[in-house]
Design a protein around this motif. Structure first.
Motif, PDB file in Angstrom:
ATOM      1  N   GLU A   6       0.895  -1.202  -0.015  1.00 38.83           N
ATOM      2  CA  GLU A   6      -0.002  -0.077   0.030  1.00 38.83           C
ATOM      3  C   GLU A   6       0.957   1.230  -0.026  1.00 38.83           C
ATOM      4  N   VAL A   7       0.535   2.179  -0.710  1.00 41.98           N
ATOM      5  CA  VAL A   7       1.401   3.485  -0.947  1.00 41.98           C
ATOM      6  C   VAL A   7       0.210   4.507  -1.001  1.00 41.98           C
ATOM      7  N   ASP A   8       0.664   5.472   0.250  1.00 45.21           N
ATOM      8  CA  ASP A   8      -0.418   6.578   0.603  1.00 45.21           C
ATOM      9  C   ASP A   8       0.139   7.720   0.021  1.00 45.21           C
ATOM     10  N   ARG A   9       0.261   7.668  -1.437  1.00 49.80           N
ATOM     11  CA  ARG A   9       0.591   8.850  -2.222  1.00 49.80           C
ATOM     12  C   ARG A   9      -0.045   8.636  -3.768  1.00 49.80           C
ATOM     13  N   PRO A  10      -0.611   9.433  -4.272  1.00 48.00           N
ATOM     14  CA  PRO A  10      -0.885   9.292  -5.585  1.00 48.00           C
ATOM     15  C   PRO A  10      -0.036   8.809  -6.330  1.00 48.00           C
ATOM     16  N   HIS A  11      -0.123   7.794  -7.130  1.00 48.81           N
ATOM     17  CA  HIS A  11       0.810   6.954  -8.004  1.00 48.81           C
ATOM     18  C   HIS A  11       0.449   6.395  -9.170  1.00 48.81           C
ATOM     19  N   VAL A  12       1.219   6.004 -10.289  1.00 53.07           N
ATOM     20  CA  VAL A  12       1.145   5.154 -11.150  1.00 53.07           C
ATOM     21  C   VAL A  12       1.831   4.029 -11.207  1.00 53.07           C
ATOM     22  N   GLN A  13       1.316   2.983 -11.388  1.00 54.75           N
ATOM     23  CA  GLN A  13       2.047   1.418 -11.247  1.00 54.75           C
ATOM     24  C   GLN A  13       2.279   1.205 -12.793  1.00 54.75           C
ATOM     25  N   VAL A  14       3.401   0.601 -12.927  1.00 52.10           N
ATOM     26  CA  VAL A  14       3.879   0.174 -14.453  1.00 52.10           C
ATOM     27  C   VAL A  14       4.863  -1.009 -14.421  1.00 52.10           C
ATOM     28  N   ASP A  15       4.801  -1.792 -15.526  1.00 45.77           N
ATOM     29  CA  ASP A  15       5.590  -2.801 -15.686  1.00 45.77           C
ATOM     30  C   ASP A  15       7.119  -2.533 -15.425  1.00 45.77           C
ATOM     31  N   HIS A  16       7.652  -1.311 -16.297  1.00 43.62           N
ATOM     32  CA  HIS A  16       8.950  -1.029 -16.370  1.00 43.62           C
ATOM     33  C   HIS A  16       9.122   0.293 -16.054  1.00 43.62           C
ATOM     34  N   VAL A  17       9.550   0.762 -14.972  1.00 48.83           N
ATOM     35  CA  VAL A  17       9.682   2.106 -14.296  1.00 48.83           C
ATOM     36  C   VAL A  17      10.691   2.923 -15.583  1.00 48.83           C
ATOM     37  N   ARG A  18      11.753   2.496 -15.725  1.00 55.65           N
ATOM     38  CA  ARG A  18      12.695   3.304 -16.592  1.00 55.65           C
ATOM     39  C   ARG A  18      11.966   3.435 -18.116  1.00 55.65           C
ATOM     40  N   VAL A  19      11.557   2.460 -18.424  1.00 53.32           N
ATOM     41  CA  VAL A  19      10.739   2.853 -19.860  1.00 53.32           C
ATOM     42  C   VAL A  19       9.600   3.910 -19.736  1.00 53.32           C
ATOM     43  N   ALA A  20       8.918   3.769 -18.573  1.00 54.96           N
ATOM     44  CA  ALA A  20       7.831   4.638 -18.494  1.00 54.96           C
ATOM     45  C   ALA A  20       8.344   6.213 -18.054  1.00 54.96           C
TER      46      ALA A  20
END
Length: 338
Positions: free
Chosen positions: A67-81
């Motif tokens: 759980e992350v208590d901050r607005p966020h976007v989850q992705v498969d590959h952070v560096r690509v995103a």
């Protein structure tokens, strides 16, 4: 400062949005400097804790059940995103089509109407510039050169005659493509020059750094394969062939007629002797001197270069030499007393 919403970011990178979709993001920054309105990123758990301790308004993180208590976007590959978001936030300006009054363009050259030719550029006879080509300033395009769609050449790039660029090729300042290869033959005590009558061919989506030199072929082409990336201050000799999606890092040199496979990595200041073959997905460590061909998939290091495990064992042995010398000397003195 332009901004985009968290929802736009999620859609652009194919991520999962957790937070208010209308949240405005004005930039992306490392955790230690990210301020309100910025997004920061974390590739693993350690960096996630740093990101959570920042003032960033939103996070870009890997897919996780934590759980992350901050607005966020989850992705498969952070560096690509991350790369995609930077391009979205900082689109590259597109110069207005046209030819600057100080440019010199031969009447036989063929320029698409969407080309931008900046100050003091020179375009020689029978050159062809495709749609969307940008010559920033002081660029020289030699006779019969061909530039594909959306190429961009930065200041003081030089293309010798017959150089061929595919689509979306980027060449940074001061690079020279097509100069004579280093070819001489000893003739009765005199170094006789071998005429270099080939050319350079650069395939689609290649990026070439600043002050790179790529020699023309003695006969035929020196070729850089699709999607390959050449760092600053690299020298590529005549008739070298580099396969698709390979990486050549700063201050490396490749001697004539060597063949570099696909997805190869040549780390900084590595040197490849002439007429060698470097197999697909091989890796050459920094400052390595390669004197023999390397099979596909292998990692080599050292000078002269050898398989990395062998080289590492030798390096370990060298660090142990002083201790072994000390022991050997003690044993020698002991034996002498006997």
């Amino acid at each position: 400062m332009a901004s985009i919403t968290l929802q736009e970011i999620g859609r652009h990178v194919g991520g999962t949005l957790c937070g208010p979709p209308e949240l405005e993001i004005v930039g992306i920054a490392p955790a230690d400097v990210a301020a309100q309105g910025f997004m920061t990123f974390a590739e693993n758990e350690a960096y996630l804790q740093k990101a959570l301790g920042s003032e960033a308004s939103a996070l870009l993180i890997p897919r996780t059940e934590v759980e992350v208590d901050r607005p966020h976007v989850q992705v498969d590959h952070v560096r690509v995103a991350f790369a995609k978001i930077l391009a979205l936030l900082h689109p590259e300006p597109k110069p207005i089509a046209g030819i600057h009054p100080s440019a010199v363009v031969d009447p036989t050259a063929q320029l698409d109407e969407t080309v931008h030719v900046g100050p003091n550029c020179v375009i020689e006879k029978h050159a062809i510039l495709g749609p969307g080509v940008v010559l920033t300033s002081q660029v020289y395009v030699g006779p019969r050169c061909s530039l594909g769609a959306d190429c961009k050449l930065f200041p003081q790039v030089t293309l010798y005659a017959d150089t061929m660029l595919g689509d979306r090729v980027r060449i940074h300042a001061g690079s020279v493509l097509g100069s004579d290869g280093y070819g001489y033959v000893l003739d009765e005590g005199f170094h006789r020059k071998i005429p270099q009558v080939g050319h350079v061919a650069i395939e689609d989506d290649v990026e070439i750094g600043a002050n790179v030199t790529i020699d023309c072929g003695a006969l035929g082409a020196t070729r850089i394969g699709k999607g390959s990336k050449i760092d600053n201050l690299v020298q590529i000799g005549h008739n070298v062939v580099i396969g698709e999606h390979s990486i050549v890092i700063a201050q490396s040199g490749i001697a004539g007629s060597s063949r570099i496979g696909r997805y190869v990595i040549l780390a900084g200041q590595s040197g490849i002797a002439g007429h060698l073959s470097i197999g697909d997905k091989a890796v050459v460590a920094a400052q390595s001197g390669v004197m023999h061909s390397i099979p596909a998939g292998e990692k080599w290091m050292g000078s002269p270069a050898q398989p990395d495990r062998k080289a590492k064992r030798q390096l370990i042995a060298i660090t142990q030499l002083p201790e072994w010398m000390k022991k050997l000397k003690a044993q020698f003195l002991k034996d002498k007393e006997l």
